[in-house]
Design an enzyme around this catalytic site. Structure first.
Site, mmCIF file in Angstrom:
data_model
loop_
_atom_site.group_PDB
_atom_site.id
_atom_site.type_symbol
_atom_site.label_atom_id
_atom_site.label_comp_id
_atom_site.label_asym_id
_atom_site.label_seq_id
_atom_site.Cartn_x
_atom_site.Cartn_y
_atom_site.Cartn_z
ATOM 1 C CB ALA A 54 13.428 -6.300 8.588
ATOM 2 C CG HIS A 180 14.687 -0.377 1.893
ATOM 3 N ND1 HIS A 180 13.672 0.362 2.133
ATOM 4 C CD2 HIS A 180 14.236 -1.245 2.337
ATOM 5 C CE1 HIS A 180 12.575 -0.162 2.829
ATOM 6 N NE2 HIS A 180 12.987 -1.489 2.869
HETATM 7 FE FE1 CFM Z 1 8.890 -0.457 -1.744
HETATM 8 FE FE2 CFM Z 1 8.064 -2.745 -1.635
HETATM 9 FE FE3 CFM Z 1 6.857 -0.723 -0.387
HETATM 10 FE FE4 CFM Z 1 9.154 -1.643 0.852
HETATM 11 FE FE5 CFM Z 1 7.957 -3.225 2.538
HETATM 12 FE FE6 CFM Z 1 6.539 -4.540 0.152
HETATM 13 FE FE7 CFM Z 1 5.642 -2.319 1.419
HETATM 14 MO MO1 CFM Z 1 5.667 -4.638 2.692
HETATM 15 S S1 CFM Z 1 9.719 -2.322 -1.243
HETATM 16 S S2 CFM Z 1 8.559 0.314 0.444
HETATM 17 S S3 CFM Z 1 9.809 -2.551 2.633
HETATM 18 S S4 CFM Z 1 6.846 -1.358 -2.278
HETATM 19 S S5 CFM Z 1 7.712 -5.351 1.942
HETATM 20 S S6 CFM Z 1 7.188 -4.725 -1.694
HETATM 21 S S7 CFM Z 1 4.706 -3.969 0.764
HETATM 22 S S8 CFM Z 1 6.232 -2.226 3.429
HETATM 23 S S9 CFM Z 1 5.123 -0.011 0.681
#
Ligand code: CFM
Length: 476
Positions: A54, A180
């Site tokens: 994911a 990531h």
């Molecule tokens: Fe970075 Fe994000 Fe975030 Fe992220 Fe995410 Fe997201 Fe998030 Mo949802 S990349 S870590 S894995 S800012 S999708 S755009 S909002 S959890 S705090």
């Protein structure tokens, strides 16, 4: 200190702390501000975390607009990773289509390599304009030992364009966070620097760790461009495979999401010597600071001040009006990671205070940033499970809950005003103009007429809430 719901889950105690006087944290052992994070969830704990696949497919690889996004695995892995995150671009190929090898029982028994090769060739023939094929490995294809790397190599020779194989099997990490990292490393290794363009890149930047959620880039790209800078690549939002190939030419990297994308900034620094700065592109102070720091690198300070003054003048009347309506509200922020700390200061600019902060997969550096900014008495919680979230909402009773779609209806059922911080209620929320959208959505959530129908006594007075932090002390 322990939550009532965790009496059979004593492992949770070290993931919960309250910031005490002098920055100390009050926890079972009373040690300084540190909570356990980025460790495996205890079996039986109703975590909301996602898998490594994911994080790789949904967050880092998925926004690349002209790559075929091919999942090597069962159909469900593709279906449930498709279209849930609005990482928009100026074309919609990456949002409209998803591709999957659709591994079935026979393939699991006899192996899926041939099917993978055939799928890559077939997808490329159907969509010849795609610039690359991104292949994401899943738990099942990893467990049976398919050699996707080798298939990708063969496929690349046949179709004559990059086939990027991500070893992001779901089970590899403790959360989506490892996905990531794998996404960063794989794109860096296979694409970045594979083309050497001509030209002058001395005034160019990459924006690292912005995913163009609901067109966030429209709120800040023009500001960097107004400084006279060229944006080569956004890692990864509204980005082409071609941009990723030449992103090593940038003079400076600007790192926004410092959880999901610092990896590539570090790798570029090491291999190409590209410096980077950390920025927050949400909120007035933070956005101004981001422009100032970027401008300082290029010697464009005076221009930055003009841009900042112009933008603040545009939004200040609206922000002042919202601030009057939002003043004094107490907020529970629960995001995946960095947004939790990115928004503490933004909410203060709107007159609100964060009294509970949580992340799904934050690491120690995220929690350090939270503890540094948050007020005394605030509760910080790592990887909260569903009963814990319910307990916070019912016993601590925040005025506002900023979280994601998984929590939205729980909040509504419990009578707590809610704003979606992941995919935004309206959006975009970044930059100066986005802050007005954010304030408007918060105002709408807090002042929806439906709340007048709730009995006043359903909410305890703030003084009582604070006396015990809304919790009873139980042995942990
Ligand atoms: Fe970075 Fe994000 Fe975030 Fe992220 Fe995410 Fe997201 Fe998030 Mo949802 S990349 S870590 S894995 S800012 S999708 S755009 S909002 S959890 S705090």
């Amino acid at each position: 200190m322990q939550f009532k719901c965790n009496q059979t889950l004593p492992e949770r105690a070290i993931h919960i702390a309250i910031k005490g006087p002098g920055g100390k944290c009050q926890r079972g052992d009373g040690t300084a501000c540190f909570i356990a994070n980025n460790v495996a969830t205890t079996p039986g704990d109703m975590t909301e975390r996602g898998c490594t696949y994911a994080g790789c497919r949904g967050v880092v690889g998925g926004p690349v607009k002209d790559a075929i996004q091919l999942t090597h695995g069962p159909i469900g892995c593709a279906f449930f990773s498709w279209g849930y995150r609005p990482h928009l671009a100026d074309s919609d190929f990456h949002m409209k289509y998803t591709f999957v090898t659709d591994m079935n029982e026979t393939n699991i028994v006899f192996g899926g390599e041939k099917k993978l090769l055939q799928s890559i060739i077939e997808a490329n023939a159907e969509f010849p304009d795609a610039k690359a094929v991104f292949v994401y490995n899943t738990c099942s294809t990893a467990l049976i030992g398919d050699d996707g790397r080798d298939v990708a190599k063969q496929a690349e020779a046949i179709i004559g364009k990059p086939v990027v194989f991500f070893e992001c099997e779901g089970f590899r990490g403790v959360s989506q966070s490892l996905g990531h990292h794998i996404g960063n490393e794989t794109i860096f290794r296979q694409l970045v620097g594979s083309v050497e363009p001509e030209g002058d890149f001395s005034r160019s930047i990459n924006i690292i760790g912005d995913y163009n959620i609901k067109n966030d880039i429209r709120t800040f790209e023009y500001l960097f461009e107004a400084l006279g800078l060229r944006i080569i690549a956004r890692f990864t939002g509204n980005v082409s495979v071609d941009d990723l190939k030449i992103m090593h030419k940038a003079a400076l990297n600007i790192v926004h999401c410092q959880r999901s994308a610092t990896y590539i900034a570090d790798m570029m620094k090491e291999k190409y010597g590209t410096p980077y700065i950390n920025v927050t592109l949400w909120g007035i102070k933070n956005m101004s600071q981001a422009l100032r720091n970027t401008a300082a690198f290029f010697g464009l300070e005076a221009r930055a001040e003009e841009v900042i003054a112009h933008e603040i003048a545009r939004i200040q009347p609206a922000i002042d009006a919202y601030r009057q309506r939002l003043q004094g509200k107490r907020v529970f922020i629960y995001q995946g990671g960095p947004r939790t700390w990115h928004w503490i200061e933004l909410l203060r600019e709107l007159g609100m205070e964060t009294e509970t902060a949580a992340t799904t997969f934050g690491h120690t550096d995220d929690y350090e940033k939270i503890f540094r900014q948050i007020a005394e008495g605030a509760l910080v919680i790592d990887n909260p499970n569903v009963p814990e979230i319910e307990e916070i909402l019912t016993r601590r009773r925040p005025d506002l809950f900023i979280s994601g779609n998984k929590e939205r209806y729980l909040a509504y059922k419990l009578g707590v005003p809610f704003v979606n911080g992941h995919t935004y209620d309206t959006g975009p929320y970044a930059g100066f103009v986005g802050m007005v959208n954010f304030a408007r959505d918060i105002d709408k959530a807090l002042h929806a007429p439906v709340w007048n129908l709730l009995h006043q006594h359903a909410r305890p007075a703030p003084a009582d809430r604070h006396a015990t932090h809304g919790f009873e002390e139980v042995e942990s």
